[in-house]
Scaffold this motif. Structure first.
Motif, PDB file in Angstrom:
ATOM      1  N   GLY A 262       1.039  -1.354   0.023  1.00 30.61           N
ATOM      2  CA  GLY A 262       0.120  -0.077   0.087  1.00 30.61           C
ATOM      3  C   GLY A 262       0.734   1.378   0.044  1.00 30.61           C
ATOM      4  N   LEU A 281       5.528  -4.770  -7.266  1.00 40.59           N
ATOM      5  CA  LEU A 281       4.806  -3.708  -7.294  1.00 40.59           C
ATOM      6  C   LEU A 281       3.236  -4.083  -7.028  1.00 40.59           C
ATOM      7  N   SER A 285       0.587  -3.974  -3.914  1.00 41.20           N
ATOM      8  CA  SER A 285      -0.187  -2.565  -4.124  1.00 41.20           C
ATOM      9  C   SER A 285       0.584  -1.523  -3.986  1.00 41.20           C
ATOM     10  N   ILE A 286       1.921  -1.451  -4.723  1.00 38.75           N
ATOM     11  CA  ILE A 286       2.599  -0.410  -4.313  1.00 38.75           C
ATOM     12  C   ILE A 286       2.635   0.772  -5.518  1.00 38.75           C
ATOM     13  N   THR A 287       2.644   2.033  -5.354  1.00 36.79           N
ATOM     14  CA  THR A 287       2.489   3.114  -6.320  1.00 36.79           C
ATOM     15  C   THR A 287       3.804   3.730  -6.752  1.00 36.79           C
TER      16      THR A 287
ATOM     17  N   TYR B  94      -2.948  -3.982   7.669  1.00 38.59           N
ATOM     18  CA  TYR B  94      -3.436  -3.723   6.521  1.00 38.59           C
ATOM     19  C   TYR B  94      -4.976  -3.633   6.442  1.00 38.59           C
ATOM     20  N   GLU B  97      -6.119  -0.362   7.203  1.00 38.51           N
ATOM     21  CA  GLU B  97      -5.911   0.579   6.332  1.00 38.51           C
ATOM     22  C   GLU B  97      -6.622   0.336   4.862  1.00 38.51           C
ATOM     23  N   LEU B  99      -6.563  -2.261   3.116  1.00 42.26           N
ATOM     24  CA  LEU B  99      -5.718  -2.959   2.310  1.00 42.26           C
ATOM     25  C   LEU B  99      -5.787  -4.652   2.740  1.00 42.26           C
ATOM     26  N   TRP B 267      -3.681  -0.049 -12.644  1.00 43.44           N
ATOM     27  CA  TRP B 267      -3.431  -1.410 -13.349  1.00 43.44           C
ATOM     28  C   TRP B 267      -4.221  -2.521 -12.275  1.00 43.44           C
ATOM     29  N   THR B 287       1.979   8.037 -13.197  1.00 39.55           N
ATOM     30  CA  THR B 287       2.042   7.348 -11.854  1.00 39.55           C
ATOM     31  C   THR B 287       1.291   5.868 -12.214  1.00 39.55           C
ATOM     32  N   LEU B 288       1.781   5.058 -11.585  1.00 40.66           N
ATOM     33  CA  LEU B 288       1.191   3.704 -12.032  1.00 40.66           C
ATOM     34  C   LEU B 288       0.873   3.101 -10.522  1.00 40.66           C
ATOM     35  N   ARG B 289      -0.680   2.852 -10.495  1.00 39.11           N
ATOM     36  CA  ARG B 289      -1.117   2.480  -9.099  1.00 39.11           C
ATOM     37  C   ARG B 289      -2.110   1.408  -9.291  1.00 39.11           C
ATOM     38  N   GLY B 290      -2.144   0.596  -8.239  1.00 33.74           N
ATOM     39  CA  GLY B 290      -3.267  -0.432  -8.421  1.00 33.74           C
ATOM     40  C   GLY B 290      -2.566  -1.613  -7.780  1.00 33.74           C
ATOM     41  N   GLY B 291      -2.633  -2.894  -8.527  1.00 35.80           N
ATOM     42  CA  GLY B 291      -2.337  -4.090  -7.776  1.00 35.80           C
ATOM     43  C   GLY B 291      -3.586  -4.890  -7.481  1.00 35.80           C
ATOM     44  N   ILE B 292      -3.315  -6.080  -6.812  1.00 36.91           N
ATOM     45  CA  ILE B 292      -4.454  -6.921  -6.319  1.00 36.91           C
ATOM     46  C   ILE B 292      -5.742  -6.088  -5.859  1.00 36.91           C
TER      47      ILE B 292
END
Lengths: 345, 345
Positions: A262, A281, A285-287, B94, B97, B99, B267, B287-292
């Motif tokens: 996060g 990443l 969930s790392i930005t 998590y 938060e 997550l 993503w 910016t690249l942001r997201g994940g599972i």
């Protein structure tokens, strides 16, 4: 006038070039009082970034306005000014969104056809929007001038990295890289309220400076051992905000791995080498946020902090050479003998 | 009970397995009313993601609580519930938060040792924090049940992608991928206030559904031509927010290239294939942001919107098969004959 040029890797010269002059109505000419050498200049020096033979060098300078075009309204000859690492038109959609680094009319000093900062003078396009006026009395204060020169790149870039990573009160921060940008990122993270700031580096003098700038812990290991050490310092989690201030693949992946789920990685080191650890990443969930720093946009925030003494980045400079001896500065920084060298024309 | 297992690529079976039962005090057992097949299940189907022979399948289901452990306080047998794609303890740092996807005690249905959603019943760990109660009268409303089932993954994941990309009023949005997640991302972007939403896909029925969900333009080209088309639709700039909802290298790099400087890529497609275009990310400050997706965290936002009729994602399902015929569902989705297939035990 004299200016620094590069002809091939390791072949740095100071040559006579045409005098900087007003060519467009919005131009100003700035006589350089102080310039310096950047870690990214070393990429050109070592041949890692291509340059045309005779191309100018240097994108960090401050100085005195000596001439202005007819459309320049906010500056007059005699004004002391700082230039950010790139010029920008101040009116495009990106400039108005505080992203002058994406200005379609912008460019970085030393690009083909432009003057570099490592010379006696520089023609500055879009002078009204590019340059920022400094107090006249700063000119007689060596320490202050040095501190102000960091606004050209390293302080703004370090601040951008810290902002991009999400440094803030309550956040733990790791800074990967003990170069001038990394040290400025430590200072910026502290300024943004972070209390736990870990510097990752190996050079004792730089780590000492990092501590002075606000770092609360130092990790001298590299790679997996460094990640492990950061996790130990953060209850096993990793940091909320990681700053990648080295531009190498190893630094990037260390920054990613040292970040807790996060969290965010602020990256301002241009991508060099092997790919990002995208699986890490994604799974955590790392930005990833950052890029070429919009340094001009950060000057209004940072300049007052220097002037009021809240921050003093001047110690990032640990050497000074005259313009004619600039090749020595490149050599000293390339061997890591010097952290960052000032140039006085 | 019967449950879906995979023994090798393309070898999907419905087998008798031990009945789901309470094993820990916080467990509940849920009798599955509806499950479905996910695009990521197809990676296991095709052998792109490793599975152990006999491993369970399916991470999307809703159903009725039939048994609870002694520590379960918020649920009772007979309750209608939705399960997000993973269980989570609800009490770790998590989970607090928002997550839950990073919960150290969490896991995804179908992981080795756990039940999968594509079966008659599922043992649910940490039932109080994992499951969300649904109105009892939904059980008799087929359309509503279908809509609610999307909370298990595709709607929450599409919403996470849209949030991560920064979909908001005034932002232009591109959605790369016309699968169920992409379509839900269109719906979510609309819900978040975006007015200009471009869907990138090729399947006429899916593009029609995208339009119904809020897309304002469709781009049927791929690769560079698709990027060019998105830029043309956005005054040459690219979109503020790009959503990568396909999980392929091509989709990721298309999403990056279609984003304007200073924008963001959300993503949610797990990384597959060749590396990210990090140079483009860097140079354009994207910016690249997201994940599972932390789907559980989004249910409290999304459930009321389904119940009050603001959104209706039920049309992402275009087929239904009984559990015993689930191999047909995999085949139909793998050949893109079906968009997303419901399973009724």
């Amino acid at each position: 006038m004299r200016a620094t040029t590069i002809h091939s890797p390791y072949d740095i010269r100071v040559e006579h070039v045409p005098d900087a002059s007003v060519r467009q109505p919005g131009d100003a000419v700035v006589q350089v009082l102080r310039a310096c050498v950047c870690g990214t200049d070393l990429w050109a020096y070592r041949g890692e970034s291509a340059r045309q033979p005779g191309q100018r060098l240097g994108h960090e300078f401050l100085g005195t306005v000596t001439d202005i075009g007819p459309e320049v309204t906010s500056l007059r000859p005699g004004d002391l000014v700082i230039a950010p690492l790139s010029w920008s038109d101040g009116s495009c959609v990106y400039c108005t969104e505080d992203l002058p680094s994406a200005c379609p009319n912008g460019g970085i000093w030393g690009a083909v056809g432009s003057d570099g900062g490592q010379g006696e003078a520089v023609r500055v396009p879009y002078a009204d929007s590019t340059l920022v006026q400094l107090p006249a009395d700063a000119a007689s204060d060596d320490r202050l001038l040095n501190a102000l020169l960091t606004l050209a790149d390293v302080l703004g870039t370090g601040y951008h990295a810290a902002l991009s990573a999400g440094a803030r009160p309550g956040a733990s921060v790791a800074v990967v890289g003990d170069g001038a940008v990394g040290l400025c990122a430590v200072m910026a993270a502290r300024m943004l309220g972070a209390e736990n700031i870990v510097i990752l580096g190996r050079h004792p003098a730089r780590l000492e400076l990092a501590q002075k700038f606000g770092a609360t812990a130092a990790v001298t290991e590299r790679g997996d051992a460094a990640v492990e050490a950061v996790r130990e310092l953060t209850g096993g989690h990793g940091v909320h905000a990681s700053i990648e201030a080295a531009g190498t693949a190893e630094a990037r992946n260390t920054a990613i791995a040292a970040t807790r789920p996060g969290g965010a990685v602020g990256w301002v080191g241009a991508p060099h080498g092997s790919p990002l650890d995208t699986a890490m990443l994604f799974i955590r969930s790392i930005t990833l946020r950052g890029g070429i720093a919009p340094v001009r946009a950060h000057i209004p925030t940072l300049l007052p902090r220097i002037l009021d003494g809240t921050i003093d980045p001047s110690p990032v400079f640990d050497g000074t050479v005259a313009l004619d001896a600039i090749a020595d500065a490149y050599q000293a920084m390339n061997t890591r003998t010097s952290l960052k060298v000032l140039i006085t024309p």
